[in-house]
Design a protein around this motif. Sequence first.
Motif, PDB file in Angstrom:
ATOM      1  N   ILE A  87      39.091  31.779  54.552  1.00 54.27           N
ATOM      2  CA  ILE A  87      40.085  32.736  53.728  1.00 54.27           C
ATOM      3  C   ILE A  87      40.714  32.153  52.592  1.00 54.27           C
ATOM      4  CG2 ILE A  87      42.325  34.039  54.184  1.00 54.27           C
ATOM      5  CD1 ILE A  87      41.659  33.793  57.409  1.00 54.27           C
ATOM      6  N   GLY A  88      40.638  32.905  51.525  1.00 54.50           N
ATOM      7  CA  GLY A  88      40.970  32.414  50.426  1.00 54.50           C
ATOM      8  C   GLY A  88      42.402  33.106  50.149  1.00 54.50           C
ATOM      9  N   VAL A  89      43.282  32.267  49.968  1.00 60.00           N
ATOM     10  CA  VAL A  89      44.868  32.554  49.797  1.00 60.00           C
ATOM     11  C   VAL A  89      45.278  32.590  48.303  1.00 60.00           C
ATOM     12  CG1 VAL A  89      47.267  32.031  50.605  1.00 60.00           C
ATOM     13  CG2 VAL A  89      45.265  31.873  52.106  1.00 60.00           C
ATOM     14  N   ILE A  90      45.700  33.532  47.674  1.00 59.38           N
ATOM     15  CA  ILE A  90      46.110  33.269  46.280  1.00 59.38           C
ATOM     16  C   ILE A  90      47.717  33.773  46.164  1.00 59.38           C
ATOM     17  CG2 ILE A  90      45.808  33.968  43.894  1.00 59.38           C
ATOM     18  CD1 ILE A  90      42.793  34.857  44.459  1.00 59.38           C
ATOM     19  N   VAL A  91      48.559  32.892  45.710  1.00 58.27           N
ATOM     20  CA  VAL A  91      49.947  33.034  45.753  1.00 58.27           C
ATOM     21  C   VAL A  91      50.404  33.216  44.138  1.00 58.27           C
ATOM     22  CG1 VAL A  91      50.373  30.654  46.070  1.00 58.27           C
ATOM     23  CG2 VAL A  91      52.351  32.423  46.638  1.00 58.27           C
ATOM     24  N   CYS A  92      51.270  34.138  44.011  1.00 55.28           N
ATOM     25  CA  CYS A  92      51.873  34.160  42.567  1.00 55.28           C
ATOM     26  C   CYS A  92      53.301  34.718  42.958  1.00 55.28           C
ATOM     27  CB  CYS A  92      51.077  35.080  41.824  1.00 55.28           C
ATOM     28  SG  CYS A  92      51.734  35.633  40.138  1.00 55.28           S
ATOM     29  N   GLY A  93      54.139  33.755  42.556  1.00 55.64           N
ATOM     30  CA  GLY A  93      55.491  33.885  42.541  1.00 55.64           C
ATOM     31  C   GLY A  93      56.442  32.542  42.641  1.00 55.64           C
ATOM     32  N   PRO A  94      57.738  32.360  42.738  1.00 56.84           N
ATOM     33  CA  PRO A  94      58.360  31.406  42.621  1.00 56.84           C
ATOM     34  C   PRO A  94      58.100  30.092  43.442  1.00 56.84           C
ATOM     35  CG  PRO A  94      59.590  33.114  43.880  1.00 56.84           C
ATOM     36  CD  PRO A  94      58.354  33.601  43.610  1.00 56.84           C
ATOM     37  N   SER A  95      58.393  29.073  43.048  1.00 57.63           N
ATOM     38  CA  SER A  95      58.045  27.760  43.491  1.00 57.63           C
ATOM     39  C   SER A  95      58.256  27.794  45.138  1.00 57.63           C
ATOM     40  CB  SER A  95      58.618  26.657  42.995  1.00 57.63           C
ATOM     41  OG  SER A  95      60.188  26.655  42.816  1.00 57.63           O
ATOM     42  N   THR A  96      59.373  28.485  45.341  1.00 55.13           N
ATOM     43  CA  THR A  96      59.792  28.313  46.897  1.00 55.13           C
ATOM     44  C   THR A  96      58.874  29.107  47.699  1.00 55.13           C
ATOM     45  OG1 THR A  96      61.352  30.134  46.576  1.00 55.13           O
ATOM     46  CG2 THR A  96      62.290  27.911  46.428  1.00 55.13           C
ATOM     47  N   LEU A  97      58.233  30.313  47.287  1.00 56.62           N
ATOM     48  CA  LEU A  97      57.205  30.877  47.929  1.00 56.62           C
ATOM     49  C   LEU A  97      55.965  30.303  47.824  1.00 56.62           C
ATOM     50  CD1 LEU A  97      56.324  33.944  49.078  1.00 56.62           C
ATOM     51  CD2 LEU A  97      55.724  34.475  46.897  1.00 56.62           C
ATOM     52  N   ARG A  98      55.602  29.607  46.840  1.00 59.98           N
ATOM     53  CA  ARG A  98      54.319  28.868  46.975  1.00 59.98           C
ATOM     54  C   ARG A  98      54.321  27.705  47.665  1.00 59.98           C
ATOM     55  NH1 ARG A  98      55.328  29.007  41.273  1.00 59.98           N
ATOM     56  NH2 ARG A  98      55.615  26.676  41.114  1.00 59.98           N
ATOM     57  N   ALA A  99      55.586  26.962  48.004  1.00 56.72           N
ATOM     58  CA  ALA A  99      55.588  25.940  48.813  1.00 56.72           C
ATOM     59  C   ALA A  99      55.543  26.537  50.205  1.00 56.72           C
ATOM     60  CB  ALA A  99      56.986  25.063  48.610  1.00 56.72           C
ATOM     61  N   TYR A 144      43.310  33.902  28.469  1.00 57.30           N
ATOM     62  CA  TYR A 144      42.665  32.733  28.857  1.00 57.30           C
ATOM     63  C   TYR A 144      42.931  32.928  30.615  1.00 57.30           C
ATOM     64  CZ  TYR A 144      44.305  31.007  24.398  1.00 57.30           C
ATOM     65  OH  TYR A 144      44.493  30.851  23.037  1.00 57.30           O
ATOM     66  N   GLY A 145      42.124  31.804  31.058  1.00 58.90           N
ATOM     67  CA  GLY A 145      42.010  31.857  32.663  1.00 58.90           C
ATOM     68  C   GLY A 145      40.841  31.179  33.269  1.00 58.90           C
ATOM     69  N   HIS A 146      40.418  31.451  34.324  1.00 58.65           N
ATOM     70  CA  HIS A 146      39.285  30.877  34.999  1.00 58.65           C
ATOM     71  C   HIS A 146      38.180  31.491  34.240  1.00 58.65           C
ATOM     72  CE1 HIS A 146      40.926  29.005  38.612  1.00 58.65           C
ATOM     73  NE2 HIS A 146      42.075  29.840  38.386  1.00 58.65           N
ATOM     74  N   GLU A 147      37.128  30.548  34.293  1.00 60.38           N
ATOM     75  CA  GLU A 147      35.780  30.905  33.491  1.00 60.38           C
ATOM     76  C   GLU A 147      35.057  31.858  34.601  1.00 60.38           C
ATOM     77  OE1 GLU A 147      32.640  30.909  30.603  1.00 60.38           O
ATOM     78  OE2 GLU A 147      34.885  30.146  30.529  1.00 60.38           O
ATOM     79  N   SER A 148      35.158  31.840  35.743  1.00 62.10           N
ATOM     80  CA  SER A 148      34.759  32.858  36.669  1.00 62.10           C
ATOM     81  C   SER A 148      35.735  33.341  37.629  1.00 62.10           C
ATOM     82  CB  SER A 148      33.534  31.995  37.634  1.00 62.10           C
ATOM     83  OG  SER A 148      34.218  30.687  38.407  1.00 62.10           O
ATOM     84  N   PRO A 149      35.428  34.358  38.025  1.00 65.48           N
ATOM     85  CA  PRO A 149      36.718  35.373  39.226  1.00 65.48           C
ATOM     86  C   PRO A 149      36.340  34.647  40.396  1.00 65.48           C
ATOM     87  CG  PRO A 149      34.516  36.616  38.657  1.00 65.48           C
ATOM     88  CD  PRO A 149      34.058  35.410  37.774  1.00 65.48           C
ATOM     89  N   TYR A 150      37.124  33.651  40.574  1.00 66.99           N
ATOM     90  CA  TYR A 150      37.081  32.993  42.102  1.00 66.99           C
ATOM     91  C   TYR A 150      37.522  33.987  43.010  1.00 66.99           C
ATOM     92  CZ  TYR A 150      42.260  31.823  41.856  1.00 66.99           C
ATOM     93  OH  TYR A 150      43.369  31.972  41.605  1.00 66.99           O
ATOM     94  N   HIS A 151      38.531  34.925  42.912  1.00 67.74           N
ATOM     95  CA  HIS A 151      38.979  35.568  43.700  1.00 67.74           C
ATOM     96  C   HIS A 151      37.616  36.568  44.376  1.00 67.74           C
ATOM     97  CE1 HIS A 151      38.602  38.484  40.243  1.00 67.74           C
ATOM     98  NE2 HIS A 151      38.418  39.492  41.099  1.00 67.74           N
ATOM     99  N   LEU A 152      36.529  36.718  43.878  1.00 66.27           N
ATOM    100  CA  LEU A 152      35.532  37.135  44.508  1.00 66.27           C
ATOM    101  C   LEU A 152      34.565  36.450  45.131  1.00 66.27           C
ATOM    102  CD1 LEU A 152      34.323  39.287  41.282  1.00 66.27           C
ATOM    103  CD2 LEU A 152      35.525  40.283  43.278  1.00 66.27           C
ATOM    104  N   MET A 153      35.047  35.049  45.193  1.00 71.15           N
ATOM    105  CA  MET A 153      34.221  34.043  46.005  1.00 71.15           C
ATOM    106  C   MET A 153      34.637  33.841  47.364  1.00 71.15           C
ATOM    107  SD  MET A 153      33.926  31.349  43.175  1.00 71.15           S
ATOM    108  CE  MET A 153      33.179  31.579  41.491  1.00 71.15           C
TER     109      MET A 153
END
Length: 753
Positions: free
Chosen positions: A691-703, A443-452
């Motif tokens: 600039i596309g920023v993608i974060v993956c980690g705990p909630s404190t890091l996302r915040a 499952y996931g995004h229909e399109s690879p938004y990291h390439l946009m």
Amino acid sequence: MSSDHEPLLLQQEDEDIINNITQTHSLLKLTRWFLKFAMLFVLIAWIAFLLLLPSESVSQLSENYVDATSGSVFWVTGNMFLYGGPIFIIAFLGILYLRISGHQEFQEKKKPKNASFRLWTFPVIVDGPFGVVTAAELIVILIVVVYLIWAVSVYAVQNYNLIPYYESQGKRNVMLKHTGLRFGSIGLICLVFLFLPVARGSILLRLTNIPFEHAIRYHVWLGHLTMTLFTLHGLCYFYSWILEDRVIHQVLDWKNYKIANLPGVISLSAGLLMWVTSLPPVRRINFELFFYTHQLYIVFVVFFAMHVGDVLFSTIAAGLFLYMLDRFLRFVQSRKTVDVLSAKCLPSGTLELVISKPQDLEYNALSWVFLQVRDISWLQWHPFSVSSCPLSGDHHVSILIKVLGNWTNKLKGHVLSANEDQTEVDALIRPNLKLQASVEGPYGHESPYHLMYENLVLVAGGIGISPFVAILSDILHRVNDSKPCMPRNVTIIWAVKTSEELPLVHSLDLNSMCPNFYNRLNLEIQTYVTQESEPPLEEGDLQKYISPCDFLSPSRSSMSRLVGTGNIMWAGAYVVVPAIGLFVSLTLLNVLYIIPYNVSYRWYKGLLLLICMVTSVIIFGGLVIGLWSRKTSSSENSQDEKKSIGIQHSESTSQKTSSDESCIKTIKYGQRPDMKEVFGNIASRWGNVDIGVIVCGPSTLRASVAEECRSKNFGRKCNSPIFHFNSHSFDLSLPTKQGKEPVLPSQEKTKWH
């Protein structure tokens, strides 16, 4: 003469072919725009109808329509079409739209002259009960709040005007009962949407490009709102029964021709139990309690159908039916066991599993899979992000698993279990491991938004680096294969606890993926080791892990192609055929049973409607699944059985800071990343760009990342970039207690399947 004219004829034929292609492309583009407009028009009209429903004019119009259709041979299909029909219409049009669009290779877009804001990537609220909220989400929340205030106000005025007609019952009693009725009506509208976000492979999620890990947030929000309204609904009636001194009688009352109280009490009790155990304090203490009590949604739905009856239950039938379809498909897909081709235990306490997949099963670098290992548990399912990219191999999917709790520790022990004559290294690398798993997804995004985005900033905490390994691999493979790839500047910010985790990224042989990639890609990796003040003395002696590169195994069992995010033709047929079957079944049931036998019990007809929905999913959906399975089986037999798995060498890093011609790698010990400083340096270097920023980690890091994106965007100057915030984190998948790991809701195979 003929030879002289042949070039002219060939040239004319080429021009005709080009013209035909251009006309076809224009026609398809026009059709896509028409379908977009049609879906948007239906959505706006439907939302407007639901928002205006509390008004007397729209409510009266709706009642007249329901009365006219309920007495016909079509039974409740009229009311279902009024409230849920737009969902089916959008789904059907979405199938056509996705089919016409097809699976097109990502195309590079023209670089914009100036950076621009986007509502869905602009974080507005960082700290709050909703977590990180973007501008688009905030607009929707405000619309819902305005609707609630308006609906409650309108209903309050209507209830007040009814008091003179019920003087004999007492003003307080009248206000309580009618107020409870209005709260229930608003809750019913919320219930229309409640099941849509949790249908993982739903056509609607594919159409809006909202992945399940994002949509689950909306289900949580709607769940809290719905249960608040239903609780107020129940309390109002319960208090009125206390005033009448008829509590026991009313609680046990089961009317045949009106609202049945006892099924409502049972349904509300199940809903309250689900709601209480889903609250953060309870979920943090015992996630398993939350998961198992959440399976009471079956009790909630069954008794809710008997409580409100057939007409009112048909209001929520469309969204619930799509969820049933998705749930049944996932159940069928997960029955197949999948071979784990290889398993590795890394020094950082991380497992890497390589799972067999069909060649034509598509996914992107930001996909998720749900894994069950029956040797460990028959009940627990766990979500993991894919760490391999689609271009790294046609026949396998890799996932990285951090060993944190009971389930992952058992999995690690199973991998490490070896005969006494095996060496330690042999035990750590087990390509012939007899391990099978059940898989749902991807499952996931229909399109690879990291390439946009031409400029990417990837921020990870610990094992959150896993999807970014897939992104980096995807970009490098695209650069190497000269495929469309927008990213030109990529910065990875990674925070880890100890240096044992460093090989996950720093040992990647980037040049083997794409020789001389530095000519087209500027890559920088900044790593922060937070719990070590200096490099370990034996850092250069980290063990290398190499897995075999080739598997010739015709008997290997791979992942099922039966997934909602798979082939759009079959996924679309799986929605269309059962939906048509449902409407036909309801009509036949009415003509052949309800009318001839004069079935009039309200609760019984509600139960019949639910049974008809379930049987339509099993019979008509099962028919499509059977044909789909047969088609995929013949396709699988015709494919080459050779499955190649790429070699990945792990090399030790012995320097604190390294820089070469291909990549800048920086390792800092004893500190955490200062997001203000990091983003400030990036802003000064890259200028007026998106600039596309993608974060993956705990909630404190996302915040913290979201707060810095918001700060930079609000204080932006004309020559500064705009940071577009994207989160790739699964809130419900994070461990909530030492030694405990959660399982996502709806993962256990429930009885009604």
